[in-house]
Design an enzyme around this catalytic site. Structure first.
Site, short mmCIF file in Angstrom:
data_model
loop_
_atom_site.label_atom_id
_atom_site.label_comp_id
_atom_site.label_asym_id
_atom_site.label_seq_id
_atom_site.Cartn_x
_atom_site.Cartn_y
_atom_site.Cartn_z
N TYR A 199 32.00 12.19 -20.96
CA TYR A 199 30.56 12.04 -21.47
C TYR A 199 30.14 10.54 -21.21
CZ TYR A 199 27.00 11.88 -25.16
OH TYR A 199 25.70 11.76 -25.77
N SER A 240 23.17 7.24 -24.52
CA SER A 240 24.18 7.02 -25.44
C SER A 240 24.90 5.68 -25.68
CB SER A 240 25.10 8.30 -25.37
OG SER A 240 26.31 7.97 -26.16
N VAL A 287 31.83 15.81 -36.65
CA VAL A 287 32.65 15.56 -37.64
C VAL A 287 31.58 15.45 -39.03
CG1 VAL A 287 32.81 13.02 -37.31
CG2 VAL A 287 34.65 14.15 -38.56
N LEU A 325 20.82 23.26 -16.62
CA LEU A 325 20.52 21.94 -16.09
C LEU A 325 21.26 21.57 -14.94
CD1 LEU A 325 20.65 20.04 -19.70
CD2 LEU A 325 18.73 19.67 -17.89
N SER A 361 26.65 17.53 -25.11
CA SER A 361 26.44 16.21 -25.92
C SER A 361 27.86 15.81 -26.79
CB SER A 361 25.39 16.29 -26.91
OG SER A 361 25.69 17.51 -27.66
N GLU A 379 27.69 5.66 -26.04
CA GLU A 379 29.23 6.18 -25.56
C GLU A 379 29.31 5.35 -24.22
OE1 GLU A 379 32.06 7.55 -26.64
OE2 GLU A 379 31.23 8.04 -28.54
N ARG A 416 22.75 19.62 -37.28
CA ARG A 416 23.97 19.14 -36.43
C ARG A 416 25.04 20.26 -36.39
NH1 ARG A 416 25.58 15.24 -32.99
NH2 ARG A 416 26.38 13.42 -33.72
N LYS A 429 31.17 18.89 -39.99
CA LYS A 429 32.00 19.71 -40.42
C LYS A 429 32.52 19.06 -42.00
CE LYS A 429 37.10 20.01 -39.00
NZ LYS A 429 38.07 19.58 -38.21
N HIS A 433 23.55 10.09 -34.58
CA HIS A 433 22.33 10.47 -35.47
C HIS A 433 22.67 11.83 -36.02
CE1 HIS A 433 20.88 10.75 -31.39
NE2 HIS A 433 20.09 11.81 -31.84
N GLN A 435 19.46 19.66 -31.87
CA GLN A 435 19.22 18.96 -33.06
C GLN A 435 17.96 18.01 -32.75
OE1 GLN A 435 21.56 16.24 -36.03
NE2 GLN A 435 21.16 14.90 -34.01
N ARG A 463 31.25 4.23 -37.12
CA ARG A 463 30.18 4.60 -36.43
C ARG A 463 28.87 4.06 -37.18
NH1 ARG A 463 33.47 4.83 -33.34
NH2 ARG A 463 34.13 6.48 -32.08
P1 NAP Z 1 22.47 18.91 -28.93
O1 NAP Z 1 22.16 19.43 -30.56
O2 NAP Z 1 23.89 19.38 -28.60
O3 NAP Z 1 21.58 19.34 -27.99
C1 NAP Z 1 21.80 19.59 -26.67
C2 NAP Z 1 20.94 20.54 -25.86
O4 NAP Z 1 21.13 20.85 -24.51
C3 NAP Z 1 20.98 21.91 -26.45
O5 NAP Z 1 19.63 22.60 -26.71
C4 NAP Z 1 21.99 22.86 -25.44
O6 NAP Z 1 21.37 24.07 -25.39
C5 NAP Z 1 21.19 22.17 -24.19
N1 NAP Z 1 22.09 22.36 -23.13
C6 NAP Z 1 23.24 21.99 -22.81
N2 NAP Z 1 23.64 22.38 -21.74
C7 NAP Z 1 22.69 23.13 -20.92
C8 NAP Z 1 22.58 23.67 -19.83
N3 NAP Z 1 23.55 23.54 -18.84
N4 NAP Z 1 21.19 24.01 -19.58
C9 NAP Z 1 20.21 24.08 -20.37
N5 NAP Z 1 20.42 23.16 -21.49
C10 NAP Z 1 21.51 23.02 -22.09
O7 NAP Z 1 22.29 17.42 -28.84
P2 NAP Z 1 21.57 16.29 -29.74
O8 NAP Z 1 22.36 15.91 -30.77
O9 NAP Z 1 20.24 16.92 -30.15
O10 NAP Z 1 21.33 15.11 -28.68
C11 NAP Z 1 20.06 15.28 -27.85
C12 NAP Z 1 20.63 14.23 -26.74
O11 NAP Z 1 20.98 12.92 -27.04
C13 NAP Z 1 21.49 14.58 -25.90
O12 NAP Z 1 21.44 14.28 -24.65
C14 NAP Z 1 23.08 13.81 -26.44
O13 NAP Z 1 23.76 13.71 -25.50
C15 NAP Z 1 22.16 12.57 -26.79
N6 NAP Z 1 22.68 11.67 -28.06
C16 NAP Z 1 23.05 12.27 -28.97
C17 NAP Z 1 23.51 11.60 -30.21
C18 NAP Z 1 23.70 12.34 -31.54
O14 NAP Z 1 24.39 11.57 -32.27
N7 NAP Z 1 22.99 13.25 -31.67
C19 NAP Z 1 24.09 10.32 -29.72
C20 NAP Z 1 23.98 9.64 -28.53
C21 NAP Z 1 23.25 10.51 -27.47
P3 NAP Z 1 22.32 25.30 -26.11
O15 NAP Z 1 22.10 25.20 -27.62
O16 NAP Z 1 21.77 26.51 -25.37
O17 NAP Z 1 23.73 24.97 -25.55
#
Ligand code: NAP
Length: 331
Positions: free
Chosen positions: A151, A128, A190, A58, A83, A130, A185, A193, A180, A20, A218
């Site tokens: 996490y 995060s 949730v 990673l 994530s 979290e 997403r 969904k 966010h 995302q 949240r």
């Molecule tokens: P996301 O949509 O789940 O994106 C995570 C990315 O990481 C995806 O591109 C995924 O690739 C990649 N990834 C997962 N495992 C991997 C691996 N082993 N090797 C290489 N790539 C891998 O997350 P997001 O919502 O964009 O969030 C971005 C960051 O902000 C994350 O670190 C998340 O934990 C953090 N964060 C997000 C939120 C939120 O509300 N969105 C809140 C707090 C923190 P695949 O698609 O191939 O699995």
């Protein structure tokens, strides 16, 4: 005087570019003239306008070191990893590796590059809320870290490492991101969904939506706003840690109410079924961020209201399902 190296344009390496936030960030960086290298998990395919894709896991620290050396970035944005809090309970070790340890490998590689080439490298860690676990709201940069999920533990380790590498001369910063959302997403979260569910009910593809804990509060923000905050942090004069949040909390129930209202559906009780199996093993009751530091120091604040977030997602999902039919539900 030239601005900080992170202000660019220059060369950026983005992990999680297919996710995302990564996809919004890559779009924003390329629009600003940056050269963008994106890390994609081996075996997965993804393309983004102007993004040079590199396959690496990673979990493979050697691959990460080689990628940093080969791309020689000015800024690394580490957005990749597991994530989902829920999923981290299924794969706690992998979560520790890709969400907790990978940032350390990346920062180490960045510091080595900086020392060997005399080239300044900046690092942005997607931290995060979290990390705070069930700490009372509002949570700020000084709230103690007491994670309550695998996490949260992994993010907490990476968060601590940012300060450690910063103390060694790496311009490493963390954005402590609260929830966010966006139309990108995945439906395993949730909010999506709910918006897909509301759209599916509206179009007659489904009759009910099954959810877990509706009472969790949240701080819901809009992902493109949060990507703007990441850019501001990575280009700030001084590396530092910042809460990225709206400062307002809403319950999952309120999100469902807003989404169902946007879909033109009545009382959510007519459509909702609660199933405890969808509740988390441990859940913080209220997460609400105090984002006054980033507002004060970098002039960032969230621009998209809670109601607008729900409305934009529902409008998108109504259009999506209208085009794709019930098959559109299996994203
Ligand atoms: P996301 O949509 O789940 O994106 C995570 C990315 O990481 C995806 O591109 C995924 O690739 C990649 N990834 C997962 N495992 C991997 C691996 N082993 N090797 C290489 N790539 C891998 O997350 P997001 O919502 O964009 O969030 C971005 C960051 O902000 C994350 O670190 C998340 O934990 C953090 N964060 C997000 C939120 C939120 O509300 N969105 C809140 C707090 C923190 P695949 O698609 O191939 O699995």
């Amino acid at each position: 005087m030239a601005g900080p190296v992170g202000a660019g344009p220059g060369v950026a390496l983005v992990t999680g570019v297919s996710g995302q936030d990564g996809s919004y960030l890559a779009e924003s960086l390329t629009k600003r003239g940056w050269t963008v290298h994106g890390l994609i998990r081996p075996g997965h395919s993804w393309s983004g306008d102007g993004v040079q894709v590199h396959h690496a896991d990673l979990a493979d620290s050697n691959g990460l070191v080689a990628l940093v050396r080969d791309t020689a970035p000015d800024v690394i944005y580490n957005l990749g990893g597991i994530s989902s809090v829920g999923y981290s309970w299924n794969e706690p070790y992998d979560t520790a590796l890709v969400t907790g340890a990978a940032p350390i490998a990346l920062m180490d590689a960045a510091l080595q590059l900086q020392r060997s080439e005399g080239k300044a490298v900046r690092f942005f860690q997607a931290s995060s809320a979290e990390i705070f676990g069930a700490a009372p709201a509002p949570q700020s940069e000084s709230t103690p870290r007491v994670p309550i999920s695998p996490y949260g533990v992994a993010k907490s380790m990476a968060h601590a490492a940012v300060a450690v590498f910063r103390s060694q001369g790496l311009a490493a910063s963390a954005g402590i991101l609260f929830n966010h959302e966006s139309v990108r997403r995945p439906p395993s979260f949730v909010t999506r969904k709910i918006t897909l569910g509301a759209a599916a009910i509206k179009l007659g593809f489904r009759t009910e939506l099954v959810l877990g804990n509706l009472d969790a509060q949240r701080d819901f923000g809009w992902a493109p706003d949060y990507v703007d905050a990441m850019l501001a942090i990575a280009s700030a004069e001084e590396p530092d840690d910042f809460i990225i949040a709206t400062g307002v909390a809403h319950s999952v129930r309120e999100f469902a109410e807003a989404a169902f209202a946007s879909a033109g559906l009545g009382e959510i009780e007519r459509y909702l079924r609660i199933d405890a199996r969808f509740s988390r093993a441990a859940d913080a009751p209220t997460m609400r961020g105090d984002a006054s530091k980033i507002a004060r120091e970098l002039g960032w604040k969230a621009t998209t209201s809670f109601e607008d977030i729900a409305r934009k997602m529902v409008e998108h999902d109504l259009e999506w399902l209208d085009q794709h039919g019930p098959e559109g539900l299996s994203l």
